[in-house]
Design a protein around this motif. Structure first.
Motif, PDB file in Angstrom:
ATOM      1  N   ARG A  27      69.365  72.677  64.039  1.00  0.00           N
ATOM      2  CA  ARG A  27      68.831  74.029  64.216  1.00  0.00           C
ATOM      3  C   ARG A  27      67.567  74.251  63.400  1.00  0.00           C
ATOM      4  NH1 ARG A  27      74.497  77.437  64.471  1.00  0.00           N
ATOM      5  NH2 ARG A  27      74.844  77.039  66.679  1.00  0.00           N
ATOM      6  N   VAL A  28      67.416  73.572  62.294  1.00  0.00           N
ATOM      7  CA  VAL A  28      66.208  73.703  61.478  1.00  0.00           C
ATOM      8  C   VAL A  28      65.075  72.887  62.082  1.00  0.00           C
ATOM      9  CG1 VAL A  28      65.193  73.116  59.230  1.00  0.00           C
ATOM     10  CG2 VAL A  28      67.421  74.228  59.339  1.00  0.00           C
ATOM     11  N   VAL A  93      75.945  60.735  47.803  1.00  0.00           N
ATOM     12  CA  VAL A  93      75.533  61.918  47.045  1.00  0.00           C
ATOM     13  C   VAL A  93      74.049  62.128  47.311  1.00  0.00           C
ATOM     14  CG1 VAL A  93      77.262  61.689  45.207  1.00  0.00           C
ATOM     15  CG2 VAL A  93      75.019  60.597  44.934  1.00  0.00           C
ATOM     16  N   TRP A  94      73.594  63.341  47.020  1.00  0.00           N
ATOM     17  CA  TRP A  94      72.172  63.648  47.128  1.00  0.00           C
ATOM     18  C   TRP A  94      71.485  63.249  45.833  1.00  0.00           C
ATOM     19  CZ3 TRP A  94      70.365  64.322  51.729  1.00  0.00           C
ATOM     20  CH2 TRP A  94      71.176  64.867  52.709  1.00  0.00           C
ATOM     21  N   GLY A  95      70.364  62.559  45.931  1.00  0.00           N
ATOM     22  CA  GLY A  95      69.583  62.155  44.764  1.00  0.00           C
ATOM     23  C   GLY A  95      68.172  62.698  44.842  1.00  0.00           C
ATOM     24  N   ASN A  96      67.444  62.590  43.748  1.00  0.00           N
ATOM     25  CA  ASN A  96      66.049  63.027  43.675  1.00  0.00           C
ATOM     26  C   ASN A  96      65.899  64.481  44.118  1.00  0.00           C
ATOM     27  OD1 ASN A  96      65.352  60.448  42.798  1.00  0.00           O
ATOM     28  ND2 ASN A  96      64.920  59.742  44.860  1.00  0.00           N
ATOM     29  N   GLY A  97      66.795  65.326  43.641  1.00  0.00           N
ATOM     30  CA  GLY A  97      66.714  66.749  43.963  1.00  0.00           C
ATOM     31  C   GLY A  97      67.128  67.092  45.382  1.00  0.00           C
ATOM     32  N   GLY A  98      67.694  66.130  46.098  1.00  0.00           N
ATOM     33  CA  GLY A  98      68.161  66.374  47.456  1.00  0.00           C
ATOM     34  C   GLY A  98      67.338  65.686  48.532  1.00  0.00           C
ATOM     35  N   ALA A 125      60.474  65.445  55.160  1.00  0.00           N
ATOM     36  CA  ALA A 125      61.026  66.654  55.786  1.00  0.00           C
ATOM     37  C   ALA A 125      62.029  67.329  54.856  1.00  0.00           C
ATOM     38  CB  ALA A 125      61.691  66.301  57.115  1.00  0.00           C
ATOM     39  N   ARG A 126      62.872  66.539  54.208  1.00  0.00           N
ATOM     40  CA  ARG A 126      63.854  67.131  53.290  1.00  0.00           C
ATOM     41  C   ARG A 126      63.170  67.890  52.158  1.00  0.00           C
ATOM     42  NH1 ARG A 126      67.127  61.624  53.047  1.00  0.00           N
ATOM     43  NH2 ARG A 126      68.339  61.811  54.977  1.00  0.00           N
ATOM     44  N   ALA A 127      62.052  67.369  51.659  1.00  0.00           N
ATOM     45  CA  ALA A 127      61.320  68.057  50.586  1.00  0.00           C
ATOM     46  C   ALA A 127      60.870  69.439  51.055  1.00  0.00           C
ATOM     47  CB  ALA A 127      60.127  67.206  50.136  1.00  0.00           C
ATOM     48  N   ILE A 128      60.419  69.543  52.293  1.00  0.00           N
ATOM     49  CA  ILE A 128      60.013  70.840  52.855  1.00  0.00           C
ATOM     50  C   ILE A 128      61.224  71.743  53.021  1.00  0.00           C
ATOM     51  CG2 ILE A 128      59.062  71.972  54.917  1.00  0.00           C
ATOM     52  CD1 ILE A 128      57.293  69.374  55.201  1.00  0.00           C
ATOM     53  N   TRP A 129      62.315  71.195  53.542  1.00  0.00           N
ATOM     54  CA  TRP A 129      63.528  72.001  53.739  1.00  0.00           C
ATOM     55  C   TRP A 129      64.048  72.543  52.407  1.00  0.00           C
ATOM     56  CZ3 TRP A 129      66.156  67.557  56.882  1.00  0.00           C
ATOM     57  CH2 TRP A 129      65.492  67.392  58.108  1.00  0.00           C
ATOM     58  N   ILE A 130      63.925  71.743  51.352  1.00  0.00           N
ATOM     59  CA  ILE A 130      64.358  72.184  50.023  1.00  0.00           C
ATOM     60  C   ILE A 130      63.534  73.387  49.581  1.00  0.00           C
ATOM     61  CG2 ILE A 130      64.387  71.536  47.569  1.00  0.00           C
ATOM     62  CD1 ILE A 130      65.192  68.668  48.576  1.00  0.00           C
ATOM     63  N   GLU A 131      62.226  73.337  49.812  1.00  0.00           N
ATOM     64  CA  GLU A 131      61.349  74.458  49.445  1.00  0.00           C
ATOM     65  C   GLU A 131      61.785  75.757  50.116  1.00  0.00           C
ATOM     66  OE1 GLU A 131      57.114  73.883  49.749  1.00  0.00           O
ATOM     67  OE2 GLU A 131      57.314  71.778  49.140  1.00  0.00           O
ATOM     68  N   GLY A 133      64.881  76.402  51.032  1.00  0.00           N
ATOM     69  CA  GLY A 133      66.279  76.671  50.736  1.00  0.00           C
ATOM     70  C   GLY A 133      67.240  76.270  51.838  1.00  0.00           C
ATOM     71  N   TRP A 134      66.797  75.378  52.723  1.00  0.00           N
ATOM     72  CA  TRP A 134      67.623  74.945  53.847  1.00  0.00           C
ATOM     73  C   TRP A 134      68.405  73.664  53.542  1.00  0.00           C
ATOM     74  CZ3 TRP A 134      62.816  75.111  57.458  1.00  0.00           C
ATOM     75  CH2 TRP A 134      62.469  76.445  57.726  1.00  0.00           C
ATOM     76  N   HIS A 135      68.132  73.071  52.393  1.00  0.00           N
ATOM     77  CA  HIS A 135      68.654  71.741  52.108  1.00  0.00           C
ATOM     78  C   HIS A 135      68.808  71.599  50.599  1.00  0.00           C
ATOM     79  CE1 HIS A 135      69.273  67.515  53.130  1.00  0.00           C
ATOM     80  NE2 HIS A 135      68.567  67.235  52.059  1.00  0.00           N
ATOM     81  N   PRO A 136      69.703  70.804  50.085  1.00  0.00           N
ATOM     82  CA  PRO A 136      70.725  70.048  50.813  1.00  0.00           C
ATOM     83  C   PRO A 136      71.874  70.943  51.256  1.00  0.00           C
ATOM     84  CG  PRO A 136      70.924  69.627  48.467  1.00  0.00           C
ATOM     85  CD  PRO A 136      69.734  70.525  48.651  1.00  0.00           C
ATOM     86  N   PRO A 137      72.628  70.489  52.236  1.00  0.00           N
ATOM     87  CA  PRO A 137      73.768  71.308  52.702  1.00  0.00           C
ATOM     88  C   PRO A 137      74.860  71.375  51.641  1.00  0.00           C
ATOM     89  CG  PRO A 137      73.793  69.147  53.748  1.00  0.00           C
ATOM     90  CD  PRO A 137      72.519  69.220  52.950  1.00  0.00           C
ATOM     91  N   SER A 138      75.674  72.388  51.741  1.00  0.00           N
ATOM     92  CA  SER A 138      76.815  72.492  50.837  1.00  0.00           C
ATOM     93  C   SER A 138      77.785  71.357  51.149  1.00  0.00           C
ATOM     94  CB  SER A 138      77.493  73.849  50.975  1.00  0.00           C
ATOM     95  OG  SER A 138      78.007  74.016  52.270  1.00  0.00           O
ATOM     96  N   PRO A 139      78.622  70.984  50.204  1.00  0.00           N
ATOM     97  CA  PRO A 139      79.518  69.829  50.409  1.00  0.00           C
ATOM     98  C   PRO A 139      80.410  69.926  51.641  1.00  0.00           C
ATOM     99  CG  PRO A 139      79.518  70.485  48.121  1.00  0.00           C
ATOM    100  CD  PRO A 139      78.736  71.534  48.858  1.00  0.00           C
TER     101      PRO A 139
END
Length: 141
Positions: A27-28, A93-98, A125-131, A133-139
């Motif tokens: 969806r993102v 696990v998520w590393g490097n801040g997600g 893309a994950r770095a952008i999603w983190i900015e 607040g879309w990432h990382p997903p909850s457990p």
């Protein structure tokens, strides 16, 4: 046998509209998920719910017709992650801040390498999603 539309919708809904391997949110990104055979049809995999996973195009392509890969630390051949029988958070696990997925078991490490879960495009893309607040997903996602 073909996969019915109802079964496709069920698999994607149960995945919370995320790739079950790299957790990319469809969806993102605006990219539809595909139905992936955990045990590939080429290896006698069936079209039943127990063998189907929601996957992004990248993971599906990188996985191909494989069900096993080499753990880079032990050089042992192991099965790839199975989202039907294994818990994602017990293998990764998520590393490097997600931005990166870290395999914490033989299966996790082998899957990260085989499916290129940290390829350059998805990490950016994950770095952008983190900015946003879309990432990382909850457990539980």
């Amino acid at each position: 046998m073909t996969i019915s539309d109802a079964l496709r919708r069920q698999v994607i809904q149960e995945s919370n509209h995320r790739c079950e391997y790299c957790k990319t949110p469809s969806r993102v990104v605006g990219m539809p998920l595909v139905i992936e055979h955990i045990l590939p049809k080429a290896l006698e995999g069936q079209d039943n719910r127990e063998n189907l996973a929601a996957s992004c195009y990248r993971c599906n392509e990188f996985k191909g017709a494989r069900s096993e890969a080499i753990d880079p630390e032990t050089r042992q051949l192991v099965s790839l992650f199975n989202p039907r029988t294994q818990n994602w958070s017990e293998k990764f696990v998520w590393g490097n801040g997600g931005t990166h997925i870290i395999g914490i078991t033989l299966i996790g490490r082998a899957t990260v390498i085989a499916l290129r879960l940290n390829n350059e495009n998805v990490v950016e893309a994950r770095a952008i999603w983190i900015e946003f607040g879309w990432h990382p997903p909850s457990p539980d996602q």
